[in-house]
Design a protein around this motif. Structure first.
Motif, mmCIF file in Angstrom:
data_model
loop_
_atom_site.group_PDB
_atom_site.id
_atom_site.type_symbol
_atom_site.label_atom_id
_atom_site.label_comp_id
_atom_site.label_asym_id
_atom_site.label_seq_id
_atom_site.Cartn_x
_atom_site.Cartn_y
_atom_site.Cartn_z
ATOM 1 N N GLU A 1 -4.258 4.979 -0.503
ATOM 2 C CA GLU A 1 -3.981 3.730 0.215
ATOM 3 C C GLU A 1 -4.431 2.510 -0.587
ATOM 4 O OE1 GLU A 1 -5.947 4.477 3.889
ATOM 5 O OE2 GLU A 1 -4.440 5.939 4.554
ATOM 6 N N PHE A 2 -5.523 2.676 -1.337
ATOM 7 C CA PHE A 2 -5.995 1.562 -2.168
ATOM 8 C C PHE A 2 -5.016 1.287 -3.308
ATOM 9 C CE2 PHE A 2 -8.768 -0.267 -5.529
ATOM 10 C CZ PHE A 2 -9.105 -1.436 -4.860
ATOM 11 N N ILE A 3 -4.499 2.338 -3.921
ATOM 12 C CA ILE A 3 -3.495 2.162 -4.966
ATOM 13 C C ILE A 3 -2.271 1.440 -4.405
ATOM 14 C CG2 ILE A 3 -1.833 3.410 -6.420
ATOM 15 C CD1 ILE A 3 -4.066 5.479 -6.905
ATOM 16 N N ARG A 4 -1.824 1.837 -3.215
ATOM 17 C CA ARG A 4 -0.701 1.142 -2.567
ATOM 18 C C ARG A 4 -1.009 -0.347 -2.403
ATOM 19 N NH1 ARG A 4 -0.971 2.182 3.348
ATOM 20 N NH2 ARG A 4 -2.675 0.725 2.947
ATOM 21 N N ASP A 5 -2.230 -0.666 -1.969
ATOM 22 C CA ASP A 5 -2.601 -2.064 -1.770
ATOM 23 C C ASP A 5 -2.533 -2.856 -3.068
ATOM 24 O OD1 ASP A 5 -3.007 -1.536 0.900
ATOM 25 O OD2 ASP A 5 -5.197 -1.481 0.774
ATOM 26 N N VAL A 6 -2.952 -2.237 -4.173
ATOM 27 C CA VAL A 6 -2.881 -2.926 -5.464
ATOM 28 C C VAL A 6 -1.423 -3.141 -5.859
ATOM 29 C CG1 VAL A 6 -3.473 -2.792 -7.915
ATOM 30 C CG2 VAL A 6 -5.122 -2.016 -6.194
ATOM 31 N N VAL A 7 -0.592 -2.131 -5.673
ATOM 32 C CA VAL A 7 0.844 -2.257 -5.974
ATOM 33 C C VAL A 7 1.455 -3.394 -5.159
ATOM 34 C CG1 VAL A 7 3.089 -1.109 -5.750
ATOM 35 C CG2 VAL A 7 1.123 0.150 -6.669
ATOM 36 N N GLN A 8 0.982 -3.564 -3.927
ATOM 37 C CA GLN A 8 1.562 -4.563 -3.030
ATOM 38 C C GLN A 8 0.865 -5.922 -3.094
ATOM 39 O OE1 GLN A 8 1.788 -2.630 0.841
ATOM 40 N NE2 GLN A 8 3.530 -1.381 0.183
ATOM 41 N N ILE B 1 5.456 5.480 0.445
ATOM 42 C CA ILE B 1 6.681 5.741 1.211
ATOM 43 C C ILE B 1 6.466 5.555 2.712
ATOM 44 C CG2 ILE B 1 7.512 7.321 -0.563
ATOM 45 C CD1 ILE B 1 6.967 9.619 1.444
ATOM 46 N N ALA B 2 5.193 5.558 3.137
ATOM 47 C CA ALA B 2 4.900 5.327 4.553
ATOM 48 C C ALA B 2 4.821 3.841 4.893
ATOM 49 C CB ALA B 2 3.581 6.004 4.930
ATOM 50 N N SER B 3 4.810 2.992 3.846
ATOM 51 C CA SER B 3 4.693 1.549 4.076
ATOM 52 C C SER B 3 6.039 0.951 4.459
ATOM 53 C CB SER B 3 4.145 0.862 2.822
ATOM 54 O OG SER B 3 5.140 0.770 1.827
ATOM 55 N N SER B 4 6.023 -0.308 4.833
ATOM 56 C CA SER B 4 7.248 -0.990 5.260
ATOM 57 C C SER B 4 8.093 -1.464 4.082
ATOM 58 C CB SER B 4 6.894 -2.194 6.136
ATOM 59 O OG SER B 4 6.060 -3.098 5.433
ATOM 60 N N VAL B 5 7.541 -1.379 2.877
ATOM 61 C CA VAL B 5 8.274 -1.770 1.674
ATOM 62 C C VAL B 5 8.995 -0.545 1.112
ATOM 63 C CG1 VAL B 5 8.084 -2.791 -0.625
ATOM 64 C CG2 VAL B 5 6.503 -3.497 1.184
#
Length: 268
Positions: A240-247, A25-29
Motif C-alpha cells: 500500500e505504501f508503494i501504491r501511495d508513492v506511485v500515486q 489494481i484495487a485503487s480507483s486509478v
C-alpha cells in the motif's frame, strides 16, 4: 497502447511486490501492470489470483518473465515491452534477496553469499534500470522506485541505542547473531545507486525514490511465521505504501529513502 499508465514491477509474484500490484489494481486509478517474476508460471498464477480477487477492477495485469541476474533475460523483457507498449510510466525495482542464512546453514561460503546478494540487490537492479531507462523517460510522468530496507540505514547501524546495535563479548569465534550483514550492505549500496539515478535524471523529469517498507513478514531468506513472532507487520503495509508513492503522496521527498513508518523519512 493501453491508455493506462504502465507499471513494471520485478519480483512481483509474491511478498511485497505482489501486495503492491494488489494495492494498485484495487485503487480507483486504472493501470496496466506488468507483473514480472523469475518463473513465468508463478507470475501467471499470481495474475490469475489477483484477477479472481478483483474481477471488477478497471486495471489490467500481464505476467512476464525476468531474472534480473541474467542480462539476456532482461534484454528479452525489454524487447517484449518495447514492442508491445513503447514506453513505461513506472519502474518498481522490487526484486531482492538475502543469503546470509545460507552461510549459517553451511550451504554457501561467505564470498558466495555476498556475491549473490550484490548480484540481485545491486548489480541486477542497476542493469534492469539502465536497460529500461529509454522506455521510462518517454513517459509524461515517469517514476522510478527502488525497494530498499530499514536495515540499510548507516545512521541506525552506528547508533548504540538502536535495537540492531548489539556488541558481542570479547573472543573468537563470535556467537551468531541477526546481523544480515551481506543483505544490509547490499541495500545500503542500493541507496547510493538511487541517489546517482536521481542525479542523472534530474533534468529528465523522472521522480526517484528508495522505498523502505518496514519490518514485514515476507519470505525473504527467513521463516515468515518466525518474523511474525518477532513483531513483523503484514506485507500489505509495504504494498500500500508503494501504491501511495506511485500515486504522488511522497512527491515532496523525491531523492530520499521514504518509509511507511515514523515521520516518513529513513535516515541515511
Amino acid at each position: 497502447m493501453t491508455g493506462k499508465d504502465i507499471v513494471l514491477i520485478t519480483g512481483a509474484n509474491q511478498g511485497i511486490g505482489f501486495e503492491a500490484v494488489k494495492a494498485l489494481i484495487a485503487s480507483s486509478v486504472s493501470y496496466h501492470v506488468l507483473l514480472c517474476g523469475r518463473s513465468l508460471e508463478r507470475a501467471k498464477e499470481a495474475v490469475e489470483s489477483l484477477q479472481s480477487a478483483y474481477p471488477d477492477s478497471d486495471s489490467t495485469i500481464e505476467a512476464l518473465q525476468v531474472d534480473i541476474t541474467d542480462d539476456d533475460s532482461i534484454s528479452n523483457l525489454f524487447s517484449q515491452v518495447q514492442s508491445s507498449y513503447g514506453k513505461i510510466d513506472v519502474l518498481i525495482n522490487n526484486a531482492g534477496a538475502s543469503f546470509d542464512h545460507e552461510v549459517a546453514a553451511g550451504n554457501l561460503t561467505i564470498r558466495e553469499a555476498w556475491n549473490k546478494a550484490y548480484d540481485v540487490n545491486v548489480s541486477g537492479t542497476q542493469v534492469m534500470t539502465h536497460t529500461f531507462m529509454p522506455l521510462l523517460i518517454k513517459s509524461s510522468n515517469p517514476r522510478l522506485l527502488f525497494v530498499t530496507s530499514g536495515l540499510s540505514s548507516l545512521s541506525r547501524a552506528s547508533d548504540p541505542d538502536s535495537p540492531r546495535y548489539t556488541v558481542p563479548p570479547a573472543g573468537w569465534p563470535k556467537p551468531p547473531g541477526p546481523s544480515f550483514i551481506a543483505y544490509r550492505s547490499s541495500k545500503t549500496a542500493l541507496n547510493m545507486l538511487m541517489l546517482d539515478w536521481a542525479r542523472i535524471l534530474k533534468n529528465d523529469g523522472v521522480k526517484v525514490w528508495c522505498i523502505s517498507p518496514g519490518f514485514l513478514a515476507t519470505n525473504l531468506g527467513e521463516n515468515r511465521e518466525m518474523l511474525k513472532k518477532l513483531g513483523a507487520g503484514e506485507p500489505s503495509i509495504g504494498g500500500e505504501f508503494i501504491r501511495d508513492v506511485v500515486q504522488g503522496k511522497q512527491d515532496e521527498h523525491v531523492g530520499k529513502v521514504v518509509s511507511s513508518f515514523g515521520d516518513g523519512l529513513q535516515p541515511w
